[in-house]
Design a protein around this motif. Structure first.
Motif, PDB file in Angstrom:
ATOM      1  N   VAL A   1     -26.756  -5.959  18.413  1.00  0.00           N
ATOM      2  CA  VAL A   1     -26.105  -5.976  17.098  1.00  0.00           C
ATOM      3  C   VAL A   1     -25.187  -7.187  16.990  1.00  0.00           C
ATOM      4  CG1 VAL A   1     -24.435  -4.802  15.628  1.00  0.00           C
ATOM      5  CG2 VAL A   1     -26.280  -3.495  16.709  1.00  0.00           C
ATOM      6  N   ALA A   2     -24.436  -7.452  18.071  1.00  0.00           N
ATOM      7  CA  ALA A   2     -23.561  -8.627  18.079  1.00  0.00           C
ATOM      8  C   ALA A   2     -24.376  -9.916  17.929  1.00  0.00           C
ATOM      9  CB  ALA A   2     -22.751  -8.666  19.375  1.00  0.00           C
ATOM     10  N   PHE A   3     -25.549  -9.934  18.531  1.00  0.00           N
ATOM     11  CA  PHE A   3     -26.431 -11.101  18.423  1.00  0.00           C
ATOM     12  C   PHE A   3     -26.829 -11.349  16.969  1.00  0.00           C
ATOM     13  CE2 PHE A   3     -30.984 -12.369  18.215  1.00  0.00           C
ATOM     14  CZ  PHE A   3     -30.831 -13.692  18.605  1.00  0.00           C
ATOM     15  N   VAL A   4     -27.186 -10.303  16.254  1.00  0.00           N
ATOM     16  CA  VAL A   4     -27.565 -10.459  14.843  1.00  0.00           C
ATOM     17  C   VAL A   4     -26.387 -10.999  14.033  1.00  0.00           C
ATOM     18  CG1 VAL A   4     -28.292  -9.229  12.768  1.00  0.00           C
ATOM     19  CG2 VAL A   4     -29.343  -8.677  14.970  1.00  0.00           C
ATOM     20  N   VAL A   5     -25.185 -10.495  14.313  1.00  0.00           N
ATOM     21  CA  VAL A   5     -23.992 -10.964  13.601  1.00  0.00           C
ATOM     22  C   VAL A   5     -23.744 -12.435  13.900  1.00  0.00           C
ATOM     23  CG1 VAL A   5     -21.495 -10.696  13.375  1.00  0.00           C
ATOM     24  CG2 VAL A   5     -22.961  -8.664  13.539  1.00  0.00           C
ATOM     25  N   VAL A   6     -23.844 -12.812  15.182  1.00  0.00           N
ATOM     26  CA  VAL A   6     -23.629 -14.202  15.584  1.00  0.00           C
ATOM     27  C   VAL A   6     -24.639 -15.119  14.900  1.00  0.00           C
ATOM     28  CG1 VAL A   6     -23.797 -15.811  17.528  1.00  0.00           C
ATOM     29  CG2 VAL A   6     -22.530 -13.674  17.786  1.00  0.00           C
ATOM     30  N   GLU A   7     -25.899 -14.709  14.903  1.00  0.00           N
ATOM     31  CA  GLU A   7     -26.952 -15.563  14.341  1.00  0.00           C
ATOM     32  C   GLU A   7     -26.819 -15.719  12.835  1.00  0.00           C
ATOM     33  OE1 GLU A   7     -29.355 -17.071  16.854  1.00  0.00           O
ATOM     34  OE2 GLU A   7     -27.332 -16.472  17.440  1.00  0.00           O
ATOM     35  N   SER A   8     -26.250 -14.728  12.174  1.00  0.00           N
ATOM     36  CA  SER A   8     -26.090 -14.817  10.717  1.00  0.00           C
ATOM     37  C   SER A   8     -24.940 -15.740  10.323  1.00  0.00           C
ATOM     38  CB  SER A   8     -25.847 -13.418  10.130  1.00  0.00           C
ATOM     39  OG  SER A   8     -24.605 -12.895  10.574  1.00  0.00           O
ATOM     40  N   ARG A   9     -24.092 -16.107  11.285  1.00  0.00           N
ATOM     41  CA  ARG A   9     -22.904 -16.897  10.954  1.00  0.00           C
ATOM     42  C   ARG A   9     -22.905 -18.297  11.555  1.00  0.00           C
ATOM     43  NH1 ARG A   9     -18.012 -12.356  11.585  1.00  0.00           N
ATOM     44  NH2 ARG A   9     -18.826 -10.927   9.982  1.00  0.00           N
ATOM     45  N   THR A  10     -23.743 -18.544  12.561  1.00  0.00           N
ATOM     46  CA  THR A  10     -23.732 -19.854  13.203  1.00  0.00           C
ATOM     47  C   THR A  10     -24.592 -20.837  12.427  1.00  0.00           C
ATOM     48  OG1 THR A  10     -24.093 -21.021  15.291  1.00  0.00           O
ATOM     49  CG2 THR A  10     -25.692 -19.330  14.710  1.00  0.00           C
ATOM     50  N   ARG A  11     -24.242 -22.116  12.466  1.00  0.00           N
ATOM     51  CA  ARG A  11     -24.981 -23.133  11.732  1.00  0.00           C
ATOM     52  C   ARG A  11     -26.296 -23.498  12.418  1.00  0.00           C
ATOM     53  NH1 ARG A  11     -21.185 -28.124  10.486  1.00  0.00           N
ATOM     54  NH2 ARG A  11     -23.152 -28.757   9.481  1.00  0.00           N
ATOM     55  N   GLN A  12     -26.356 -23.375  13.724  1.00  0.00           N
ATOM     56  CA  GLN A  12     -27.558 -23.724  14.477  1.00  0.00           C
ATOM     57  C   GLN A  12     -27.930 -22.544  15.387  1.00  0.00           C
ATOM     58  OE1 GLN A  12     -26.376 -27.409  16.381  1.00  0.00           O
ATOM     59  NE2 GLN A  12     -27.134 -28.618  14.662  1.00  0.00           N
ATOM     60  N   PRO A  13     -28.494 -21.496  14.830  1.00  0.00           N
ATOM     61  CA  PRO A  13     -28.737 -20.270  15.594  1.00  0.00           C
ATOM     62  C   PRO A  13     -29.850 -20.425  16.631  1.00  0.00           C
ATOM     63  CG  PRO A  13     -29.759 -20.115  13.436  1.00  0.00           C
ATOM     64  CD  PRO A  13     -28.960 -21.383  13.434  1.00  0.00           C
ATOM     65  N   LEU A  14     -29.760 -19.601  17.666  1.00  0.00           N
ATOM     66  CA  LEU A  14     -30.827 -19.546  18.663  1.00  0.00           C
ATOM     67  C   LEU A  14     -32.097 -18.992  18.037  1.00  0.00           C
ATOM     68  CD1 LEU A  14     -31.680 -19.674  21.716  1.00  0.00           C
ATOM     69  CD2 LEU A  14     -30.932 -17.301  21.874  1.00  0.00           C
ATOM     70  N   VAL A  15     -31.945 -17.989  17.186  1.00  0.00           N
ATOM     71  CA  VAL A  15     -33.074 -17.385  16.469  1.00  0.00           C
ATOM     72  C   VAL A  15     -32.773 -17.457  14.981  1.00  0.00           C
ATOM     73  CG1 VAL A  15     -34.379 -15.277  16.041  1.00  0.00           C
ATOM     74  CG2 VAL A  15     -33.653 -15.838  18.360  1.00  0.00           C
ATOM     75  N   SER A  16     -33.650 -18.095  14.251  1.00  0.00           N
ATOM     76  CA  SER A  16     -33.486 -18.199  12.798  1.00  0.00           C
ATOM     77  C   SER A  16     -33.827 -16.847  12.163  1.00  0.00           C
ATOM     78  CB  SER A  16     -34.420 -19.284  12.251  1.00  0.00           C
ATOM     79  OG  SER A  16     -34.483 -19.223  10.849  1.00  0.00           O
ATOM     80  N   LEU A  17     -32.823 -16.196  11.572  1.00  0.00           N
ATOM     81  CA  LEU A  17     -33.080 -14.904  10.936  1.00  0.00           C
ATOM     82  C   LEU A  17     -34.081 -15.009   9.786  1.00  0.00           C
ATOM     83  CD1 LEU A  17     -29.531 -13.257  10.984  1.00  0.00           C
ATOM     84  CD2 LEU A  17     -31.414 -13.025  12.615  1.00  0.00           C
ATOM     85  N   PRO A  18     -34.077 -16.098   8.991  1.00  0.00           N
ATOM     86  CA  PRO A  18     -35.155 -16.227   7.999  1.00  0.00           C
ATOM     87  C   PRO A  18     -36.544 -16.271   8.637  1.00  0.00           C
ATOM     88  CG  PRO A  18     -33.331 -17.672   7.424  1.00  0.00           C
ATOM     89  CD  PRO A  18     -33.031 -17.112   8.785  1.00  0.00           C
ATOM     90  N   LEU A  19     -36.646 -16.879   9.824  1.00  0.00           N
ATOM     91  CA  LEU A  19     -37.934 -16.900  10.519  1.00  0.00           C
ATOM     92  C   LEU A  19     -38.350 -15.487  10.919  1.00  0.00           C
ATOM     93  CD1 LEU A  19     -40.213 -18.631  11.776  1.00  0.00           C
ATOM     94  CD2 LEU A  19     -38.850 -18.714  13.869  1.00  0.00           C
ATOM     95  N   LEU A  20     -37.387 -14.697  11.381  1.00  0.00           N
ATOM     96  CA  LEU A  20     -37.683 -13.316  11.748  1.00  0.00           C
ATOM     97  C   LEU A  20     -38.093 -12.481  10.530  1.00  0.00           C
ATOM     98  CD1 LEU A  20     -34.861 -12.429  14.307  1.00  0.00           C
ATOM     99  CD2 LEU A  20     -37.276 -12.785  14.775  1.00  0.00           C
TER     100      LEU A  20
END
Length: 494
Positions: A269-288
């Motif tokens: 859950v923390a990972f999803v929150v981090v990825e939604s706020r970082t400018r250069q995410p490890l996993v692109s949530l739009p890609l998911l």
């Protein structure tokens, strides 16, 4: 612009490809260098798949030789599964940024050295360290190998064929491991099961150095590694895989399992929150959120988890109910492997003719129906032949699902994201292999009788696969006419 390209490619994978012109060269034919690259990458993935199953038959012998108790013996498998699944996304992205060839070669070298450590291990601790390092090496090899494959073979018939060959050898490696592990343990001892992996690495590593070209994200806008995302997703996956592996031995009520599941869920859950706020995410949530990535990986998760469960419970059934020895049980799965190879040849043609999403759904339906056919197994000698036929055809459908979900989930993704998306694909594989047995397989061993337990697991297994086929089909919209899907894609890009 990137969104427009991805959406157009997504539409292309949704429907069947046009029939090839017989007057033109075969579009699936590989160039000489491509063939050499494919051989190297598939050989490495075959080794990793072999390592997943080659120790299964040898575990009792290892326990006696190294004085490992039954409670610690499961770590011979878990020590490999934890890092091999937990570090996939991180190392897949690392390869994108710093060089896939470099990381692939490093993973191979570590895998070979770790195999040698496990071969020569004088104590349980050294052996488990060797297994854990094998897992780290595998986590570097698998996503970078697939990313190198998808960047070497352009999207279309050749990539589908290359993924078909890779998927065939992945399935075959798991099956061969079960047979080879028993033969080697009986003839040369359990240490030979690890030694053969070290020897194979010595052969593959120099070939990889010779034939593979470097591949990475280039340019001034190359993103940095997302450290908070890497820490949370890696920790979350490690915790979840540990919980599922421990549950297979001790049940879901064990305190370690409950704590690990809670920690894993919180970190993810923390990972999803981090990825939604970082400018250069490890996993692109739009890609998911892309339809092909999300639903393709769901299909892959189901086919891997449910087929690994079938293999597990049938191994128990053949030996403990029908009384087959380990060698004859291995032969049953050897037939399964042969038919899987044939399916690997045919499946890319179905992908080219009907499209990857439709092939995925059809393969899931076939897998579910033939697993359901195994519910007629009894205690008579004829049940052996029914088991051979049922598991072999189900496995052929399973391989079709492996190939088509790989094509579905990686289509239309730019080269600089291939390490990420193939990391997702391979994470799906590893988690799928890990999750099925503790979720369903434990029902076979805790039922009033093993025969009833096997039938219960097979019924649930078939139902889950068939329901997943419907859900994935709806998600990928495989029942819509191709013109409607194309119109939707055109509207989305406008």
């Amino acid at each position: 612009m990137a969104t427009e390209t991805l959406t157009t490619d997504e539409a292309r994978t949704a429907g069947p490809s046009p029939r090839p012109d017989p007057t033109r060269p075969d579009p699936t034919r590989f160039a000489r260098r491509e063939l050499l690259v494919l051989v190297v990458l598939c050989a490495a993935q075959f080794m990793v798949a072999l390592d997943f199953s080659i120790l299964n038959v040898a575990l009792p012998t290892i326990g006696t030789d190294l004085a490992m108790s039954p409670s610690t013996l499961q770590w011979a498998i878990t020590a490999f599964a934890l890092p091999s699944g937990g570090f996939l996304l991180l190392l897949g992205r690392t390869g994108d940024l710093f060089g896939r060839r470099r990381l692939f070669l490093g993973g191979l070298a570590l895998f070979g050295a770790a195999s040698l450590v496990a071969t020569l291990a004088p104590t349980p601790t050294v052996f488990l360290v060797g297994r854990a390092l094998q897992g780290v090496g595998a986590a570097a090899i698998v996503p970078t190998a697939m990313a190198l494959l998808t960047t070497t073979f352009e999207e279309g018939p050749r990539r589908a064929r290359a993924l078909g060959v890779a998927g065939t050898l992945l399935s075959l490696g798991f099956t061969v491991g079960m047979v080879l592990g028993g033969v080697l343990t009986d003839t040369l001892g359990w240490r030979s099961t690890m030694a053969i992996l070290a020897v194979a690495t010595v052969v593959v590593l120099p070939l990889a150095r010779l034939f593979l070209h470097e591949s990475r994200h280039e340019g001034p806008n190359r993103p940095r590694l997302d450290v908070p995302g890497a820490v949370t997703v890696t920790g979350g996956l490690l915790a979840v895989i540990y919980a599922l592996s421990t549950a297979a031995a001790h049940g879901f009520g064990h305190p370690d399992v409950l704590v690990a599941l809670g920690v894993g869920a919180a970190l993810l859950v923390a990972f999803v929150v981090v990825e939604s706020r970082t400018r250069q995410p490890l996993v692109s949530l739009p890609l998911l959120r892309r339809r092909t990535v999300a639903w393709g990986n769901l299909g892959g998760l189901v086919t891997f988890s449910m087929m690994s469960t079938v293999v597990f419970v049938l191994t128990l059934y053949l030996q403990d109910v029908l009384g087959l020895d380990a060698f004859r049980t291995g032969l049953v799965f050897g037939v399964q492997g042969v038919l899987s190879v044939a399916a690997g040849v045919v499946a890319p043609r179905f992908v080219g003719r009907f499209g990857a999403p439709r092939t995925l759904v059809g393969a899931l339906v076939g897998q579910g129906l033939f697993v359901a056919g195994l519910l007629t197994l009894g205690t008579g000698s004829g049940s052996v032949w029914l088991a051979v036929a049922g598991v072999s055809v189900a496995s052929a459908c399973h391989l079709g699902a492996i190939i088509s979900y790989g094509v579905t989930a990686t289509s239309g993704v730019a080269d600089h994201q291939q390490g990420l998306v193939t990391g997702l694909v391979t994470t799906t594989q590893q988690v799928g292999i890990t999750v099925g047995i503790p979720l369903l397989g434990v029902l076979a061993t805790t039922a009033p009788s093993l025969e009833r337990g096997v039938h219960l697991v097979l019924a649930l297994d078939a139902a889950i696969v068939l329901v997943a086929a419907v859900v994935v089909g709806l998600g990928l919209r495989v029942w819509q006419p191709a013109g409607v899907r194309g119109a939707e894609a055109a509207a989305a890009t406008a």
